[in-house]
Design an enzyme around this catalytic site. Structure first.
Site, PDB file in Angstrom:
ATOM      1  N   HIS A  43      53.664 -64.603 -32.797  1.00 40.77           N
ATOM      2  CA  HIS A  43      53.123 -63.911 -31.624  1.00 40.77           C
ATOM      3  C   HIS A  43      51.652 -64.281 -31.449  1.00 40.77           C
ATOM      4  O   HIS A  43      50.861 -64.144 -32.378  1.00 40.77           O
ATOM      5  CB  HIS A  43      53.258 -62.392 -31.785  1.00 40.77           C
ATOM      6  CG  HIS A  43      54.608 -61.884 -31.394  1.00 40.77           C
ATOM      7  ND1 HIS A  43      54.786 -60.691 -30.752  1.00 40.77           N
ATOM      8  CD2 HIS A  43      55.847 -62.418 -31.540  1.00 40.77           C
ATOM      9  CE1 HIS A  43      56.079 -60.494 -30.501  1.00 40.77           C
ATOM     10  NE2 HIS A  43      56.744 -61.545 -30.993  1.00 40.77           N
ATOM     11  N   TYR A  80      51.199 -51.849 -26.658  1.00 38.30           N
ATOM     12  CA  TYR A  80      50.628 -50.598 -27.174  1.00 38.30           C
ATOM     13  C   TYR A  80      50.196 -49.779 -25.955  1.00 38.30           C
ATOM     14  O   TYR A  80      49.396 -50.259 -25.151  1.00 38.30           O
ATOM     15  CB  TYR A  80      49.399 -50.888 -28.036  1.00 38.30           C
ATOM     16  CG  TYR A  80      49.681 -51.544 -29.364  1.00 38.30           C
ATOM     17  CD1 TYR A  80      49.917 -52.913 -29.463  1.00 38.30           C
ATOM     18  CD2 TYR A  80      49.722 -50.781 -30.538  1.00 38.30           C
ATOM     19  CE1 TYR A  80      50.178 -53.514 -30.688  1.00 38.30           C
ATOM     20  CE2 TYR A  80      49.975 -51.379 -31.766  1.00 38.30           C
ATOM     21  CZ  TYR A  80      50.200 -52.733 -31.828  1.00 38.30           C
ATOM     22  OH  TYR A  80      50.453 -53.332 -33.058  1.00 38.30           O
ATOM     23  N   PRO A 126      49.873 -46.629 -38.954  1.00 33.40           N
ATOM     24  CA  PRO A 126      50.519 -47.923 -38.680  1.00 33.40           C
ATOM     25  C   PRO A 126      50.056 -48.607 -37.387  1.00 33.40           C
ATOM     26  O   PRO A 126      50.439 -49.731 -37.128  1.00 33.40           O
ATOM     27  CB  PRO A 126      52.004 -47.586 -38.617  1.00 33.40           C
ATOM     28  CG  PRO A 126      52.080 -46.127 -38.416  1.00 33.40           C
ATOM     29  CD  PRO A 126      50.846 -45.537 -38.980  1.00 33.40           C
ATOM     30  N   LYS A 184      48.683 -52.674 -40.492  1.00 33.44           N
ATOM     31  CA  LYS A 184      47.946 -53.138 -41.665  1.00 33.44           C
ATOM     32  C   LYS A 184      48.575 -52.739 -42.992  1.00 33.44           C
ATOM     33  O   LYS A 184      48.246 -53.307 -44.033  1.00 33.44           O
ATOM     34  CB  LYS A 184      46.512 -52.575 -41.621  1.00 33.44           C
ATOM     35  CG  LYS A 184      45.672 -53.159 -40.496  1.00 33.44           C
ATOM     36  CD  LYS A 184      45.429 -54.649 -40.706  1.00 33.44           C
ATOM     37  CE  LYS A 184      45.168 -55.351 -39.396  1.00 33.44           C
ATOM     38  NZ  LYS A 184      45.692 -56.704 -39.376  1.00 33.44           N
ATOM     39  N   TYR A 214      43.133 -57.691 -35.881  1.00 35.78           N
ATOM     40  CA  TYR A 214      44.582 -57.565 -35.774  1.00 35.78           C
ATOM     41  C   TYR A 214      45.285 -58.714 -36.512  1.00 35.78           C
ATOM     42  O   TYR A 214      46.263 -58.497 -37.223  1.00 35.78           O
ATOM     43  CB  TYR A 214      45.018 -57.567 -34.304  1.00 35.78           C
ATOM     44  CG  TYR A 214      46.458 -57.128 -34.089  1.00 35.78           C
ATOM     45  CD1 TYR A 214      47.503 -58.048 -34.105  1.00 35.78           C
ATOM     46  CD2 TYR A 214      46.776 -55.784 -33.883  1.00 35.78           C
ATOM     47  CE1 TYR A 214      48.808 -57.662 -33.929  1.00 35.78           C
ATOM     48  CE2 TYR A 214      48.103 -55.377 -33.706  1.00 35.78           C
ATOM     49  CZ  TYR A 214      49.104 -56.318 -33.727  1.00 35.78           C
ATOM     50  OH  TYR A 214      50.423 -55.922 -33.571  1.00 35.78           O
TER      51      TYR A 214
HETATM   52  P1  FAS Z   1      56.325 -48.649 -51.016  1.00 37.36           P
HETATM   53  O1  FAS Z   1      56.169 -47.160 -50.834  1.00 37.36           O
HETATM   54  O2  FAS Z   1      56.986 -49.462 -49.951  1.00 37.36           O
HETATM   55  O3  FAS Z   1      57.162 -48.935 -52.341  1.00 37.36           O
HETATM   56  C1  FAS Z   1      56.913 -48.172 -53.519  1.00 37.36           C
HETATM   57  C2  FAS Z   1      58.157 -48.243 -54.383  1.00 37.36           C
HETATM   58  O4  FAS Z   1      57.901 -47.520 -55.590  1.00 37.36           O
HETATM   59  C3  FAS Z   1      59.368 -47.591 -53.722  1.00 37.36           C
HETATM   60  O5  FAS Z   1      60.484 -48.442 -53.805  1.00 37.36           O
HETATM   61  C4  FAS Z   1      59.578 -46.301 -54.523  1.00 37.36           C
HETATM   62  O6  FAS Z   1      60.942 -45.944 -54.634  1.00 37.36           O
HETATM   63  C5  FAS Z   1      59.010 -46.697 -55.873  1.00 37.36           C
HETATM   64  N1  FAS Z   1      58.551 -45.558 -56.658  1.00 37.36           N
HETATM   65  C6  FAS Z   1      57.924 -44.452 -56.205  1.00 37.36           C
HETATM   66  N2  FAS Z   1      57.663 -43.620 -57.238  1.00 37.36           N
HETATM   67  C7  FAS Z   1      58.120 -44.226 -58.366  1.00 37.36           C
HETATM   68  C8  FAS Z   1      58.144 -43.885 -59.732  1.00 37.36           C
HETATM   69  N3  FAS Z   1      57.641 -42.737 -60.157  1.00 37.36           N
HETATM   70  N4  FAS Z   1      58.704 -44.762 -60.607  1.00 37.36           N
HETATM   71  C9  FAS Z   1      59.217 -45.939 -60.177  1.00 37.36           C
HETATM   72  N5  FAS Z   1      59.236 -46.324 -58.886  1.00 37.36           N
HETATM   73  C10 FAS Z   1      58.692 -45.468 -57.999  1.00 37.36           C
HETATM   74  N6  FAS Z   1      53.154 -50.529 -42.373  1.00 37.36           N
HETATM   75  C11 FAS Z   1      52.986 -51.365 -41.331  1.00 37.36           C
HETATM   76  O7  FAS Z   1      52.261 -52.365 -41.476  1.00 37.36           O
HETATM   77  N7  FAS Z   1      53.612 -51.116 -40.118  1.00 37.36           N
HETATM   78  C12 FAS Z   1      54.445 -50.034 -39.941  1.00 37.36           C
HETATM   79  O8  FAS Z   1      54.998 -49.828 -38.866  1.00 37.36           O
HETATM   80  C13 FAS Z   1      54.666 -49.147 -41.019  1.00 37.36           C
HETATM   81  N8  FAS Z   1      55.518 -48.056 -40.886  1.00 37.36           N
HETATM   82  C14 FAS Z   1      55.672 -47.199 -41.955  1.00 37.36           C
HETATM   83  C15 FAS Z   1      56.536 -46.064 -41.876  1.00 37.36           C
HETATM   84  C16 FAS Z   1      56.676 -45.185 -42.968  1.00 37.36           C
HETATM   85  C17 FAS Z   1      57.605 -43.978 -42.863  1.00 37.36           C
HETATM   86  C18 FAS Z   1      55.956 -45.422 -44.157  1.00 37.36           C
HETATM   87  C19 FAS Z   1      56.091 -44.472 -45.341  1.00 37.36           C
HETATM   88  C20 FAS Z   1      55.128 -46.539 -44.256  1.00 37.36           C
HETATM   89  C21 FAS Z   1      54.980 -47.437 -43.164  1.00 37.36           C
HETATM   90  N9  FAS Z   1      54.170 -48.578 -43.237  1.00 37.36           N
HETATM   91  C22 FAS Z   1      53.976 -49.434 -42.204  1.00 37.36           C
HETATM   92  C23 FAS Z   1      53.475 -48.889 -44.421  1.00 37.36           C
HETATM   93  C24 FAS Z   1      54.450 -49.523 -45.357  1.00 37.36           C
HETATM   94  O9  FAS Z   1      55.007 -50.632 -44.755  1.00 37.36           O
HETATM   95  C25 FAS Z   1      53.737 -49.771 -46.640  1.00 37.36           C
HETATM   96  O10 FAS Z   1      52.445 -50.320 -46.426  1.00 37.36           O
HETATM   97  C26 FAS Z   1      54.500 -50.675 -47.581  1.00 37.36           C
HETATM   98  O11 FAS Z   1      55.768 -50.127 -47.770  1.00 37.36           O
HETATM   99  C27 FAS Z   1      53.689 -50.754 -48.883  1.00 37.36           C
HETATM  100  O12 FAS Z   1      54.513 -51.264 -49.840  1.00 37.36           O
HETATM  101  P2  FAS Z   1      54.391 -50.741 -51.358  1.00 37.36           P
HETATM  102  O13 FAS Z   1      52.958 -50.683 -51.746  1.00 37.36           O
HETATM  103  O14 FAS Z   1      55.343 -51.574 -52.117  1.00 37.36           O
HETATM  104  O15 FAS Z   1      54.871 -49.214 -51.321  1.00 37.36           O
HETATM  105  C1  PHB Z   2      56.741 -52.332 -36.025  1.00 28.30           C
HETATM  106  O1  PHB Z   2      57.337 -53.246 -35.442  1.00 28.30           O
HETATM  107  O2  PHB Z   2      57.326 -51.524 -36.819  1.00 28.30           O
HETATM  108  C2  PHB Z   2      55.257 -52.173 -35.817  1.00 28.30           C
HETATM  109  C3  PHB Z   2      54.573 -53.165 -35.151  1.00 28.30           C
HETATM  110  C4  PHB Z   2      53.202 -53.016 -34.934  1.00 28.30           C
HETATM  111  C5  PHB Z   2      52.566 -51.866 -35.388  1.00 28.30           C
HETATM  112  C6  PHB Z   2      53.264 -50.873 -36.071  1.00 28.30           C
HETATM  113  C7  PHB Z   2      54.622 -51.021 -36.282  1.00 28.30           C
HETATM  114  O3  PHB Z   2      51.236 -51.726 -35.155  1.00 28.30           O
END
Ligand code: FAS
Ligand code: PHB
Length: 393
Positions: free
Chosen positions: A72, A201, A293, A297, A385
């Protein structure tokens, strides 16, 4: 059991770290609380910075992202009924982002780990961390009714915001920074074609909306909702109607709706834990920081932490020097805080705040007007971005 690095958490941070360490010849074991299917079932991020794509290439897992990811070159901002394109590529000297879901990144990393025969212990709970203030830390976990222990040199806390790693650090050794936003994102994933080829957005009188995608046939949409909202109160029709009300006429005309594959509400917060290293325990990804989000980032910050950590551990084992490990937290946090600022700024600009008042609303409108009519302001948005560069140790 013994290994060089125990990685707590098998999400994108833990999996990417495991792969990069493997490529550097550093033994590692991942201990994950959930099942692999559960980890894959979480629908989250969608936009990858070039830094993340480069790290996936370094880990040898970028083939599908390059083949199926959507490059993109721009995004659109919709406000006051009109759309304004931000030319990411033109404003950053040719940089771009890749639209490729976190689920696919996780899938690719899991496949590569399995192909390399590396150990991932799923359904390991509870997990506990021991002696990470010494050079001989240990990780204990329960599985199949038995207690297991892994001795190691380092523990990588990649277990997310609700994980055990940060929670294991003495409270007086941590400084926490947090801001909770007065709204959340109601998100829908559906097998319908995106209404536009780029992300939109929207800042509208009814609140923020985001039109994103996962492929040419799968779309991801979000609308801002109040913190009191519950996903079970939102039918698919209610979601599509609310999204329609936040679009311009052309976008509304191109919107294709369909049954949701996934529907959830994510709370929005900014959060940083300092420092990110405690002796032999190093935090990475959501375990150390959370961003709203809006700026896409979260996942990209996590991969950058892991890029720094894998390099620092490689220097430790190859050059028998802890110099990079000693700078790990400093380098990560310098980039984390810049992304925290950008994500806070973009969230503040694009969402309706209950207590903004008329003056605050006029300031938001003036900033949007300035942003889309100033090359300097648009360039600042564009370079944040697409992602800021990593530093060298
Ligand atoms: P994660 O939380 O993904 O992974 C952590 C792992 O550790 C999980 O598998 C969990 O089960 C495990 N764990 C937890 N406790 C534990 C324990 N005690 N023992 C062993 N394992 C354990 N980012 C974006 O850039 N764009 C988005 O649109 C976006 N939407 C999101 C929506 C939601 C609902 C959430 C919660 C996050 C979102 N994020 C988004 C951010 C997300 O993408 C995170 O930045 C990304 O998952 C980070 O990855 P990890 O650091 O691996 O953490
Ligand atoms: C998504 O596609 O989930 C998405 C893309 C851009 C954002 C947040 C989420 O800023």
């Amino acid at each position: 059991m013994r290994t060089q690095v125990v990685i707590v958490g098998g999400g994108p941070s833990g999996l990417l770290l495991g792969q990069l360490l493997h490529c550097a010849g550093i033994e590692n074991i991942i201990v994950e609380r959930q099942s692999g299917d559960y980890v894959l079932g979480r629908i989250r991020a969608g936009v990858l910075e070039q830094v993340t794509m480069d790290l996936l290439k370094q880990a040898g897992v970028d083939k599908r992202a390059r083949a199926e990811g959507l490059p993109h070159d721009g995004i659109e901002l919709l406000f006051k009924g009109a759309r304004h394109r931000i030319d990411l590529n033109g404003l950053t000297g040719g940089k771009q982002v890749t639209v490729y879901g976190q689920t696919e990144v996780t899938h690719d990393l899991m496949d590569a780990r399995a192909a390399a025969g590396l150990t991932t212990i799923y359904n390991a709970a509870p997990v506990s961390l021991h002696d990470f203030d010494t050079a001989s830390p240990r990780v204990r976990y329960q599985k199949d009714g038995a207690t297991h222990e892994i001795a190691c040199d380092f523990i990588a806390g990649c277990d997310g915001y609700h994980g055990i790693s940060r929670a294991s650090v003495p409270a007086d050794a941590l400084h926490l920074y947090e801001k909770v936003y007065p709204f959340g994102w109601l998100g829908v994933l559906a097998d319908v074609p995106p209404l536009s080829h780029e992300l939109i957005y929207a800042n509208t009188p009814r609140g923020f909306a985001l039109c994103s995608m996962r492929s040419a046939t799968r779309s991801r949409y979000y609308v801002q909702v109040g913190t009191e909202e519950r996903v079970e109160n939102w039918s698919d029709d209610a979601f599509w109607n609310e999204l329609r009300n936040r679009l311009d006429p052309e976008a509304r005309e191109h919107l294709v709706t369909g049954p949701s594959l996934e529907k959830s509400i994510a709370p929005l917060r900014s959060f940083v834990a300092e420092p990110m290293r405690f002796g032999s325990l190093l935090l990475a990804g959501d375990a150390a920081h959370i961003v709203p989000p809006t700026g896409a980032k979260g996942l990209n910050l996590a991969t950058a932490d892991v890029g720094y950590l894998s390099r620092a551990l490689e220097i430790f084992y190859r050059e028998h020097s802890a110099s990079a490990l000693d700078r790990y937290s400093e380098l990560c946090l310098r980039r984390v805080w810049k992304a925290e600022r950008f994500s806070w700024w973009f969230t503040s600009l694009m969402h309706r705040f209950p207590d903004n008042g008329e003056f605050g609303q006029k300031i938001q409108e003036a900033e949007l007007d300035y942003l889309v009519n100033s090359r300097a302001a648009s360039t600042s948005l564009a370079e944040n971005y697409v992602g800021l560069p990593l530093e060298s140790f």
